[in-house]
Write a protein that holds these residues in place. Sequence first.
Motif, PDB file in Angstrom:
ATOM      1  N   GLY A 264       0.812  -1.229   0.000  1.00  0.00           N
ATOM      2  CA  GLY A 264       0.000   0.000   0.000  1.00  0.00           C
ATOM      3  C   GLY A 264       0.841   1.272   0.000  1.00  0.00           C
ATOM      4  O   GLY A 264       0.365   2.323   0.407  1.00  0.00           O
ATOM      5  N   LYS A 265       2.067   1.190  -0.478  1.00  0.00           N
ATOM      6  CA  LYS A 265       2.933   2.384  -0.511  1.00  0.00           C
ATOM      7  C   LYS A 265       2.336   3.457  -1.409  1.00  0.00           C
ATOM      8  O   LYS A 265       2.229   4.620  -1.033  1.00  0.00           O
ATOM      9  CB  LYS A 265       4.338   2.010  -1.041  1.00  0.00           C
ATOM     10  CG  LYS A 265       5.071   1.038  -0.169  1.00  0.00           C
ATOM     11  CD  LYS A 265       6.409   0.628  -0.764  1.00  0.00           C
ATOM     12  CE  LYS A 265       6.286  -0.225  -2.009  1.00  0.00           C
ATOM     13  NZ  LYS A 265       5.581  -1.499  -1.821  1.00  0.00           N
ATOM     14  N   THR A 266       1.933   3.034  -2.610  1.00  0.00           N
ATOM     15  CA  THR A 266       1.384   4.011  -3.550  1.00  0.00           C
ATOM     16  C   THR A 266       0.051   4.557  -3.020  1.00  0.00           C
ATOM     17  O   THR A 266      -0.239   5.741  -3.164  1.00  0.00           O
ATOM     18  CB  THR A 266       1.252   3.382  -4.943  1.00  0.00           C
ATOM     19  OG1 THR A 266       2.522   2.828  -5.289  1.00  0.00           O
ATOM     20  CG2 THR A 266       0.865   4.408  -5.978  1.00  0.00           C
ATOM     21  N   ALA A 267      -0.712   3.701  -2.359  1.00  0.00           N
ATOM     22  CA  ALA A 267      -1.983   4.165  -1.781  1.00  0.00           C
ATOM     23  C   ALA A 267      -1.702   5.237  -0.733  1.00  0.00           C
ATOM     24  O   ALA A 267      -2.418   6.235  -0.639  1.00  0.00           O
ATOM     25  CB  ALA A 267      -2.735   2.991  -1.166  1.00  0.00           C
ATOM     26  N   PHE A 284       4.427  -5.613  -7.764  1.00  0.00           N
ATOM     27  CA  PHE A 284       5.354  -4.699  -8.433  1.00  0.00           C
ATOM     28  C   PHE A 284       4.649  -3.688  -9.329  1.00  0.00           C
ATOM     29  O   PHE A 284       5.031  -3.477 -10.463  1.00  0.00           O
ATOM     30  CB  PHE A 284       6.379  -5.454  -9.275  1.00  0.00           C
ATOM     31  CG  PHE A 284       7.128  -6.467  -8.508  1.00  0.00           C
ATOM     32  CD1 PHE A 284       7.946  -6.084  -7.465  1.00  0.00           C
ATOM     33  CD2 PHE A 284       7.003  -7.809  -8.790  1.00  0.00           C
ATOM     34  CE1 PHE A 284       8.641  -7.017  -6.738  1.00  0.00           C
ATOM     35  CE2 PHE A 284       7.692  -8.747  -8.058  1.00  0.00           C
ATOM     36  CZ  PHE A 284       8.508  -8.357  -7.037  1.00  0.00           C
ATOM     37  N   GLN A 285       3.574  -3.128  -8.796  1.00  0.00           N
ATOM     38  CA  GLN A 285       2.871  -2.120  -9.595  1.00  0.00           C
ATOM     39  C   GLN A 285       3.809  -0.939  -9.857  1.00  0.00           C
ATOM     40  O   GLN A 285       3.835  -0.386 -10.937  1.00  0.00           O
ATOM     41  CB  GLN A 285       1.603  -1.679  -8.846  1.00  0.00           C
ATOM     42  CG  GLN A 285       0.835  -0.563  -9.502  1.00  0.00           C
ATOM     43  CD  GLN A 285       0.415  -0.907 -10.921  1.00  0.00           C
ATOM     44  OE1 GLN A 285       0.076  -2.051 -11.215  1.00  0.00           O
ATOM     45  NE2 GLN A 285       0.502   0.059 -11.811  1.00  0.00           N
ATOM     46  N   THR A 286       4.580  -0.593  -8.828  1.00  0.00           N
ATOM     47  CA  THR A 286       5.485   0.546  -8.985  1.00  0.00           C
ATOM     48  C   THR A 286       6.880   0.033  -9.307  1.00  0.00           C
ATOM     49  O   THR A 286       7.407  -0.780  -8.578  1.00  0.00           O
ATOM     50  CB  THR A 286       5.546   1.340  -7.673  1.00  0.00           C
ATOM     51  OG1 THR A 286       4.219   1.635  -7.279  1.00  0.00           O
ATOM     52  CG2 THR A 286       6.346   2.612  -7.827  1.00  0.00           C
ATOM     53  N   ILE A 378      -5.746  -1.877   8.111  1.00  0.00           N
ATOM     54  CA  ILE A 378      -6.432  -2.344   9.332  1.00  0.00           C
ATOM     55  C   ILE A 378      -7.934  -2.523   9.089  1.00  0.00           C
ATOM     56  O   ILE A 378      -8.580  -3.265   9.815  1.00  0.00           O
ATOM     57  CB  ILE A 378      -6.231  -1.417  10.565  1.00  0.00           C
ATOM     58  CG1 ILE A 378      -6.493   0.039  10.209  1.00  0.00           C
ATOM     59  CG2 ILE A 378      -4.893  -1.618  11.217  1.00  0.00           C
ATOM     60  CD1 ILE A 378      -6.866   0.848  11.415  1.00  0.00           C
ATOM     61  N   ASP A 379      -8.445  -1.880   8.037  1.00  0.00           N
ATOM     62  CA  ASP A 379      -9.872  -2.089   7.743  1.00  0.00           C
ATOM     63  C   ASP A 379     -10.179  -3.566   7.512  1.00  0.00           C
ATOM     64  O   ASP A 379     -11.269  -4.049   7.815  1.00  0.00           O
ATOM     65  CB  ASP A 379     -10.286  -1.253   6.520  1.00  0.00           C
ATOM     66  CG  ASP A 379      -9.442  -1.527   5.294  1.00  0.00           C
ATOM     67  OD1 ASP A 379      -9.961  -2.022   4.302  1.00  0.00           O
ATOM     68  OD2 ASP A 379      -8.214  -1.260   5.341  1.00  0.00           O
ATOM     69  N   LEU A 380      -9.178  -4.302   7.019  1.00  0.00           N
ATOM     70  CA  LEU A 380      -9.399  -5.718   6.742  1.00  0.00           C
ATOM     71  C   LEU A 380      -9.410  -6.569   8.022  1.00  0.00           C
ATOM     72  O   LEU A 380      -9.755  -7.738   7.987  1.00  0.00           O
ATOM     73  CB  LEU A 380      -8.335  -6.247   5.779  1.00  0.00           C
ATOM     74  CG  LEU A 380      -8.344  -5.619   4.380  1.00  0.00           C
ATOM     75  CD1 LEU A 380      -7.205  -6.177   3.532  1.00  0.00           C
ATOM     76  CD2 LEU A 380      -9.682  -5.878   3.682  1.00  0.00           C
TER      77      LEU A 380
HETATM   78  N1  LIG Z   1      -8.405  -2.966   2.109  1.00  0.00           N
HETATM   79  C1  LIG Z   1      -7.372  -2.155   1.891  1.00  0.00           C
HETATM   80  N2  LIG Z   1      -6.714  -2.212   0.735  1.00  0.00           N
HETATM   81  C2  LIG Z   1      -5.665  -1.367   0.551  1.00  0.00           C
HETATM   82  C3  LIG Z   1      -5.258  -0.443   1.553  1.00  0.00           C
HETATM   83  N3  LIG Z   1      -4.184   0.234   1.075  1.00  0.00           N
HETATM   84  C4  LIG Z   1      -3.939  -0.247  -0.166  1.00  0.00           C
HETATM   85  N4  LIG Z   1      -4.832  -1.216  -0.482  1.00  0.00           N
HETATM   86  C5  LIG Z   1      -4.907  -1.980  -1.722  1.00  0.00           C
HETATM   87  O1  LIG Z   1      -3.754  -2.793  -1.802  1.00  0.00           O
HETATM   88  C6  LIG Z   1      -3.348  -2.925  -3.161  1.00  0.00           C
HETATM   89  C7  LIG Z   1      -1.892  -2.548  -3.307  1.00  0.00           C
HETATM   90  O2  LIG Z   1      -1.718  -1.186  -3.079  1.00  0.00           O
HETATM   91  P1  LIG Z   1      -0.519  -0.355  -3.719  1.00  0.00           P
HETATM   92  O3  LIG Z   1      -0.623   1.012  -3.144  1.00  0.00           O
HETATM   93  O4  LIG Z   1      -0.485  -0.489  -5.189  1.00  0.00           O
HETATM   94  O5  LIG Z   1       0.708  -1.159  -3.118  1.00  0.00           O
HETATM   95  P2  LIG Z   1       2.263  -0.895  -3.312  1.00  0.00           P
HETATM   96  O6  LIG Z   1       2.908  -1.127  -1.991  1.00  0.00           O
HETATM   97  O7  LIG Z   1       2.484   0.439  -3.941  1.00  0.00           O
HETATM   98  O8  LIG Z   1       2.653  -2.060  -4.299  1.00  0.00           O
HETATM   99  P3  LIG Z   1       3.883  -2.140  -5.357  1.00  0.00           P
HETATM  100  O9  LIG Z   1       3.906  -0.860  -6.136  1.00  0.00           O
HETATM  101  O10 LIG Z   1       3.521  -3.309  -6.155  1.00  0.00           O
HETATM  102  O11 LIG Z   1       5.116  -2.345  -4.550  1.00  0.00           O
HETATM  103  C8  LIG Z   1      -4.308  -2.038  -3.970  1.00  0.00           C
HETATM  104  O12 LIG Z   1      -5.320  -2.860  -4.502  1.00  0.00           O
HETATM  105  C9  LIG Z   1      -4.861  -1.086  -2.950  1.00  0.00           C
HETATM  106  O13 LIG Z   1      -6.154  -0.637  -3.290  1.00  0.00           O
HETATM  107  C10 LIG Z   1      -5.999  -0.411   2.773  1.00  0.00           C
HETATM  108  O14 LIG Z   1      -5.754   0.357   3.697  1.00  0.00           O
HETATM  109  N5  LIG Z   1      -7.036  -1.291   2.885  1.00  0.00           N
END
Ligand SMILES: Nc1nc2c(ncn2[C@@H]2O[C@H](COP(=O)(O)OP(=O)(O)OP(=O)(O)O)[C@@H](O)[C@H]2O)c(=O)[nH]1
Length: 518
Positions: A264-267, A284-286, A378-380
Amino acid sequence: MYDEWKNELLRESVAKASLIRVRKVHSSTYFTKGKLNELGYFLKENDKINVVFVNATLTAMQQKKLEKRWNDIILSREEKLRRYYLKSAQKEKFNPTDVESESSQMSELETQHQQSGGTNPRKIRVVDRFGIILQIFAARAKTRAAQLQLELAWLKYARTMLVRGGAPTFGQLGSIFQGNMMRAEMVEVGIKSAKGRKSGSGGTIGGEGETQLEMERRKLTDRESKITEELSNLLVRKAHESKKRDQAHQTLPLIALIGYTNAGKTALINLTTGSHLESKDLLFQTLNTTHKRFRLPNGQMALMLDTVGFITSLPHGLVESFKTTLDEIHNAELLVHVRDISHPQTNYQRDTVIKVLKEIGVPDEVFENKYLEVWNKIDLLEDSGELLQSVKQDMEATQQSYPVIMMSCKNGTNKEQFLGQIQNLTAELMGKETVELEYEYHMHSKVTKWLNEHANLTSMEDFQYTDDGKIILKVPIDEVTHQKYLKHFEEKKFQQGQEEQGHTRGRGMKPPPGWSNQ
Ligand SMILES: Nc1nc2c(ncn2[C@@H]2O[C@H](COP(=O)(O)OP(=O)(O)OP(=O)(O)O)[C@@H](O)[C@H]2O)c(=O)[nH]1
Ligand SMILES: [Mg+2]
């Protein structure tokens, strides 16, 4: 371990995932004969399957032999294979499908085979862990630098396969990426089997005395040096750009987000900076680092850095290649480790991330005072009170060592707490303290302009007027900048004073009336 791939693989339509205990690795086929055949029959039966992903690192020879064996089984009508299958089905060691009965299975198989007239165009491909990670990276690599880094990783891998000896599988390994990755030219490498090399049947191909193996090594080396050169040119350009950027953001604290892929880094960067970077349920989205400017609650601007996600046993070549993309985290004021706390293997993922950070030379002190964890998603956990409770207990214990913030980037839970925390930590790390600046009312726009340019303060709302026409402005500022400020405005005052004095002196020097007439 399968969990780790689930999201990605579901999109690729997985027919079946099996956890197979491999007690003994067979040197040429990885699986022992029994498993090999059982899996082969499963593949034969499920005619939609054309790729088998083995979540382990296979040698070139193992990969080729597995493909050959399974393709043989698919094409074969041999009575002895049929007997073998019946025997192992009776043992019920491996029962991957929910078929009604053995006889129906076999008759189906035979009909299918008869229908195809004995010529089945289907071909099974085997991909190992390295192959799939590389493929995922390949699908995501958008920039030329990322593509080159990947190809370099692939070539390094190819080299180890050469040394390990094996089969001519590089054409196949390369073809995995066709259309997907490797816009770069394909390197065709034919490899002699270990046996062939020993007996010298490889012969002399290139210049005098050059064996086939040597020639293949040379091809790899040539391509590697070509890529390395192009890459270093690209990196020089990038360094130049980032230097320019650094100059522009000199006073902005840099907050680097790191963490396991899909955490969830990008989120988080989207939530805090209001950006719209792609955040998807994909591994590996990013793949390249991205900076975003954002404002802390005290009005100060900061930079947030999104980075490539980590994964267990990232193939060594890839760690090397992506080190450069992670280089920037060395300049960060603060490392924010984003974790998917709802993941069953969250602790294991954490250890992987820490291990990689140490591998790339992040010193221990960073973990002591420049490190904080976001326990995301944590919502999960909300549906499971017990789990949430135990996570909270863990959090209290962990907070003895470093700050932890539970968040849901999806719902925005604890966003303010997160921002407040990084504001305090970065201010502390950058040695900032709130100081009161006092100046004449008419100097206000000059002071705020200077602070905007030098002290990274964009919102200066905390000020009051005094009765004697002055302003007192409260700002978080570090000592060096404070001294610069004082010097600058003292000098200004001095200059102004001089100007005023000069002016007066000028006036005073005027010749007395009637002087010129004298
Ligand atoms: N339920 C839930 N899903 C989340 C939360 N934060 C992120 N996600 C989901 O988790 C998935 C991955 O999120 P990203 O933000 O792409 O993760 P990342 O760490 O950037 O991933 P990479 O770029 O692949 O390293 C997405 O489908 C998001 O919507 C959260 O707080 N709760
Ligand atoms: Mg991301």
